[in-house]
Design an enzyme around this catalytic site. Structure first.
Site, PDB file in Angstrom:
ATOM      1  N   ASP A   8      42.278 -48.892 -20.976  1.00 26.01           N
ATOM      2  CA  ASP A   8      41.102 -48.837 -20.103  1.00 26.01           C
ATOM      3  C   ASP A   8      40.419 -47.492 -20.342  1.00 26.01           C
ATOM      4  OD1 ASP A   8      42.621 -46.964 -18.771  1.00 26.01           O
ATOM      5  OD2 ASP A   8      42.473 -47.920 -16.805  1.00 26.01           O
ATOM      6  N   CYS A  65      46.660 -46.540 -20.149  1.00 22.52           N
ATOM      7  CA  CYS A  65      45.679 -46.311 -19.089  1.00 22.52           C
ATOM      8  C   CYS A  65      45.822 -44.857 -18.653  1.00 22.52           C
ATOM      9  CB  CYS A  65      45.841 -47.315 -17.945  1.00 22.52           C
ATOM     10  SG  CYS A  65      47.403 -47.265 -17.045  1.00 22.52           S
ATOM     11  N   THR A  67      47.695 -43.477 -16.171  1.00 22.03           N
ATOM     12  CA  THR A  67      49.104 -43.138 -15.947  1.00 22.03           C
ATOM     13  C   THR A  67      50.071 -44.016 -16.724  1.00 22.03           C
ATOM     14  OG1 THR A  67      49.189 -44.690 -14.104  1.00 22.03           O
ATOM     15  CG2 THR A  67      48.630 -42.383 -13.576  1.00 22.03           C
ATOM     16  N   HIS A  98      68.006 -50.922 -25.377  1.00 18.02           N
ATOM     17  CA  HIS A  98      68.700 -51.551 -24.241  1.00 18.02           C
ATOM     18  C   HIS A  98      67.911 -52.659 -23.555  1.00 18.02           C
ATOM     19  CE1 HIS A  98      71.804 -48.091 -23.455  1.00 18.02           C
ATOM     20  NE2 HIS A  98      71.788 -48.511 -24.707  1.00 18.02           N
ATOM     21  N   HIS A 133      73.790 -55.604 -23.901  1.00 13.78           N
ATOM     22  CA  HIS A 133      72.396 -55.455 -23.443  1.00 13.78           C
ATOM     23  C   HIS A 133      71.656 -56.779 -23.483  1.00 13.78           C
ATOM     24  CE1 HIS A 133      73.147 -51.255 -23.211  1.00 13.78           C
ATOM     25  NE2 HIS A 133      73.580 -51.255 -24.469  1.00 13.78           N
TER      26      HIS A 133
HETATM   27  C1  RB5 Z   1      41.794 -45.674 -13.669  1.00 12.00           C
HETATM   28  O1  RB5 Z   1      41.137 -44.737 -12.900  1.00 12.00           O
HETATM   29  C2  RB5 Z   1      43.286 -45.601 -13.427  1.00 12.00           C
HETATM   30  O2  RB5 Z   1      43.582 -46.080 -12.146  1.00 12.00           O
HETATM   31  C3  RB5 Z   1      44.022 -46.385 -14.476  1.00 12.00           C
HETATM   32  O3  RB5 Z   1      43.711 -45.887 -15.731  1.00 12.00           O
HETATM   33  C4  RB5 Z   1      45.536 -46.364 -14.386  1.00 12.00           C
HETATM   34  O4  RB5 Z   1      46.021 -45.071 -14.328  1.00 12.00           O
HETATM   35  C5  RB5 Z   1      46.123 -47.226 -13.368  1.00 12.00           C
HETATM   36  O5  RB5 Z   1      47.332 -47.305 -13.183  1.00 12.00           O
END
Ligand code: RB5
Length: 147
Positions: A8, A65, A67, A98, A133
């Protein structure tokens, strides 16, 4: 080996370097987007990448993304996908050995692009250990089947 890639806007800053790395390593890449830094919804890209893995057109999936968390949550909702949210090299290795994960999710706002690339490299070159596993992965897949 063909890799499905999706991100994203949060993962977009890492995209070019990651795709260049994959190509330079000899992987074929399916680029499922996003194609700009405009705000967008990560589940759409998680679905595209996971479907490419499930239909066999790609061998593994890479999702980025902000995080890595949203991508991993979305991917793990899809039957047949085992997606690992990874921030370090040890986890990148162990989740293949695993958990036999078929998709990796990373966060460009929490992990440097250098580490992201190292994690992807390890993820794509590490084999599943099998044995005990496999029994555990089978039990995980049984949960999916029953729910
Ligand atoms: C986008 O702002 C952010 O929420 C997305 O990239 C991600 O980190 C969501 O988990």
């Amino acid at each position: 080996m063909k890799i499905a890639f999706g991100c994203d806007h949060g993962g977009f800053p890492a995209k070019e370097e990651v795709i260049n790395f994959l190509i330079q390593k000899g992987y074929e890449v399916l680029d499922a987007g996003t194609f700009s830094d405009a705000s967008c919804d990560y589940p759409e890209y998680a679905v595209k990448v996971c479907n490419a893995v499930l239909d066999g057109s790609c061998d593994k999936g890479v999702l980025i993304c902000g995080t890595g968390i949203g991508m991993s949550i979305a991917a793990n909702k899809i039957n047949g996908i085992r997606c690992a949210h990874v921030t370090d090299l040890f986890s990148a290795e162990m989740t293949r050995r695993h958990n036999d994960t078929n998709v990796i999710a990373l966060g460009a706002r929490i992990t440097s692009v250098e580490t992201i690339i190292k994690c992807i490299d390890i993820f794509l070159t590490t084999e599943f250990d099998g044995g005990r596993h496999q029994t555990r992965v089978d039990k995980v897949m049984e949960i999916e089947k029953n729910n």
